[in-house]
Design a protein around this motif. Structure first.
Motif, short mmCIF file in Angstrom:
data_model
loop_
_atom_site.label_atom_id
_atom_site.label_comp_id
_atom_site.label_asym_id
_atom_site.label_seq_id
_atom_site.Cartn_x
_atom_site.Cartn_y
_atom_site.Cartn_z
N ALA A 287 -5.39 9.96 3.11
CA ALA A 287 -4.81 9.21 1.96
C ALA A 287 -4.51 7.39 2.13
CB ALA A 287 -2.97 9.37 1.61
N VAL A 288 -4.19 6.99 3.94
CA VAL A 288 -3.45 6.16 4.54
C VAL A 288 -5.81 5.06 4.12
CG1 VAL A 288 -4.14 5.04 6.22
CG2 VAL A 288 -1.95 6.58 5.97
N VAL B 233 6.71 6.56 9.75
CA VAL B 233 5.70 7.15 11.12
C VAL B 233 4.23 7.41 11.20
CG1 VAL B 233 5.81 7.46 13.41
CG2 VAL B 233 8.09 6.72 12.40
N SER B 234 3.90 8.28 10.81
CA SER B 234 2.54 8.31 10.43
C SER B 234 1.86 8.10 10.19
CB SER B 234 2.95 10.20 10.43
OG SER B 234 2.82 11.41 11.23
N ILE B 235 2.37 7.44 8.50
CA ILE B 235 1.68 6.93 8.11
C ILE B 235 1.59 5.42 8.56
CG2 ILE B 235 2.76 5.37 5.54
CD1 ILE B 235 3.41 8.11 4.51
N LYS C 115 -0.25 9.64 -3.71
CA LYS C 115 -1.84 10.24 -2.55
C LYS C 115 -1.28 11.51 -2.20
CE LYS C 115 -5.72 7.56 -2.37
NZ LYS C 115 -5.86 8.74 -4.02
N LEU C 116 0.06 11.24 -1.77
CA LEU C 116 0.54 12.59 -0.35
C LEU C 116 1.31 13.84 -1.72
CD1 LEU C 116 0.71 10.58 3.08
CD2 LEU C 116 -0.94 12.45 1.96
N VAL D 289 3.50 16.94 6.22
CA VAL D 289 2.04 17.00 5.42
C VAL D 289 1.65 17.44 6.85
CG1 VAL D 289 0.68 15.83 4.10
CG2 VAL D 289 2.90 15.27 3.13
N ILE E 47 10.44 11.42 4.89
CA ILE E 47 11.47 12.14 6.22
C ILE E 47 10.33 11.03 7.05
CG2 ILE E 47 12.32 14.13 5.54
CD1 ILE E 47 9.66 14.94 7.55
N TYR E 48 11.06 10.82 8.57
CA TYR E 48 10.95 9.37 9.33
C TYR E 48 9.72 9.75 9.74
CZ TYR E 48 11.25 6.73 13.43
OH TYR E 48 11.39 6.52 14.90
N PRO E 49 9.15 11.74 10.60
CA PRO E 49 8.21 11.87 11.01
C PRO E 49 6.96 11.31 10.25
CG PRO E 49 9.51 13.62 11.33
CD PRO E 49 9.73 12.68 10.53
N ASP E 50 7.04 11.48 8.79
CA ASP E 50 6.38 11.45 7.85
C ASP E 50 5.92 10.00 7.99
OD1 ASP E 50 5.59 13.57 7.17
OD2 ASP E 50 6.83 14.01 5.45
N LEU F 147 4.56 12.94 -1.79
CA LEU F 147 5.69 12.95 -1.11
C LEU F 147 7.13 12.34 -2.87
CD1 LEU F 147 4.84 11.76 2.37
CD2 LEU F 147 5.72 14.10 1.32
N PHE G 269 1.30 11.05 17.01
CA PHE G 269 2.62 11.81 17.64
C PHE G 269 3.23 13.44 16.92
CE2 PHE G 269 3.28 7.81 15.77
CZ PHE G 269 3.88 7.20 16.58
N ASN H 141 0.56 -1.26 0.02
CA ASN H 141 0.09 0.09 -0.08
C ASN H 141 0.89 1.34 0.07
OD1 ASN H 141 -2.35 -0.98 1.98
ND2 ASN H 141 -2.25 -1.78 0.22
N VAL I 43 -6.48 4.07 0.63
CA VAL I 43 -5.80 3.22 -0.10
C VAL I 43 -6.12 1.74 0.48
CG1 VAL I 43 -3.58 2.41 -0.39
CG2 VAL I 43 -3.57 4.90 -0.80
N TRP J 106 5.93 15.23 16.82
CA TRP J 106 7.07 15.28 15.65
C TRP J 106 6.11 15.83 14.07
CZ3 TRP J 106 7.87 9.07 15.68
CH2 TRP J 106 8.14 8.80 17.18
N LYS J 107 6.72 17.24 13.78
CA LYS J 107 6.27 17.48 12.68
C LYS J 107 5.97 16.94 11.37
CE LYS J 107 6.86 22.51 14.50
NZ LYS J 107 7.46 23.19 14.29
N THR J 108 4.92 16.86 10.76
CA THR J 108 5.33 16.16 9.30
C THR J 108 5.14 17.23 8.31
OG1 THR J 108 2.74 16.02 9.91
CG2 THR J 108 4.09 13.83 10.18
N ASP K 17 1.22 3.76 -3.12
CA ASP K 17 0.21 4.44 -3.06
C ASP K 17 -0.42 5.58 -2.67
OD1 ASP K 17 -0.64 3.16 -5.60
OD2 ASP K 17 -1.42 1.56 -4.47
N ILE K 18 0.27 5.22 -1.06
CA ILE K 18 -0.47 6.74 -0.11
C ILE K 18 0.82 7.86 -0.22
CG2 ILE K 18 -0.19 6.88 2.31
CD1 ILE K 18 -0.70 4.09 2.95
N ILE L 254 -2.98 13.08 5.52
CA ILE L 254 -1.69 11.44 5.67
C ILE L 254 -2.91 10.75 6.05
CG2 ILE L 254 -0.76 10.45 7.35
CD1 ILE L 254 1.58 12.60 7.32
#
Lengths: 209, 46
Positions: free
Chosen positions: B23-24, A196-198, A182-183, B15, A191-194, A185, B9, A175, B27, B11-13, A178-179, B20
């Motif tokens: 999108a998740v 981990v959030s995903i 969509k974003l 997006v 980057i790590y924070p992105d 990126l 979290f 997945n 999908v 932490w700054k993303t 595709d994510i 997020i």
């Protein structure tokens, strides 16, 4: 919501950050930690350039009851022909905190992993007698190692079985492109924070659906 | 099953976090539909 500062949930990640490791192993490490109910903590989580890196490492180690140390990257750098010493240094700081720190730090637990089981004896012989596990550059094996270690060292009973984590991990990896698309990126520069959030959202939603 | 904590979290993303989540979800739903379709086709073939 669980605070990210609760040290009993924090797992400090000390591993290589190069592209090769990132492509094959890094996502598996983070995913397993999160699926087991813990919080991955890495020097990559903050992009504040004014923060001194070593101070950041001290803080992360201080905040984490658990540490995963992958000391497998011992090859010489192609550009300068020198090895990277950051991973052994951070492992040393973690072990030092455990040995000389106050009570809460004495309870720290760590998993040390290398590509091959006894290779470390040739370059980090002071660790002889310490139980070091191999991962053979295999994401499934690293998932199993981390999951089993977290279960044994935390004593938590709600940690998912290895097979379940591996299956979910492959579904996530399927997945992920595709994510990312969509974003808007860049898959190579995420980057790590992105990331981990995903992952956190993916785990939450895949649980509900 | 399993521990599956999922926290917010700090932490700054790069997006916004809502994007997020959207999108998740999109999908995952799409891939669920696909796999259900596949399963239905398999059953029909049997």
């Amino acid at each position: 919501m669980i605070s990210e500062n609760k040290s009993s949930d924090n797992v400090f990640i000390n591993c290589p950050f190069d592209d090769l490791y990132r492509d094959r192993m890094f996502d598996a490490v983070i995913f397993t930690i999160m699926d087991c109910g813990f919080i991955p903590r890495s020097a990559l989580e903050s992009i504040d350039s004014s923060e001194i890196r070593l101070e950041k490492i001290y803080k992360l180690i201080g905040d984490s009851n658990y540490g995963i140390h992958d000391i497998s990257r011992v090859e010489l750098d192609k550009e300068n022909n020198l090895p990277r010493f950051n991973m052994p240094l951070e492992l040393g700081i973690f072990l030092g905190a455990k040995k000389f720190g106050f009570l809460e730090h004495k309870l720290k637990k760590c998993l040390i992993i290398d590509r091959e089981k006894y290779r470390y004896q040739k370059y980090l012989s002071d660790l002889s007698g310490v139980d070091i596990h191999e991962h053979n550059d295999d994401p499934e094996l690293i998932i199993e190692r981390i999951r089993n270690w977290l279960k044994a060292s935390s004593g938590r009973k709600n940690i998912p079985p290895t097979n379940s984590i591996i299956q979910k991990y492959y579904r996530f990896k399927k997945n992920l492109p595709d994510i990312i698309q969509k974003l808007n990126l860049d898959p190579k520069k995420i980057i790590y924070p992105d990331l981990v959030s995903i992952m956190a959202d993916w785990l939450r939603e895949s649980d509900i659906l | 099953m399993g521990a599956r904590i999922i926290k917010t979290f700090k932490w700054k993303t790069t997006v916004p976090k809502e994007k997020i989540s959207e999108a998740v979800l999109e999908v995952i739903e799409k891939s669920h539909k696909k796999s259900k379709k596949k399963q239905a086709t398999k059953k029909r073939k049997k």
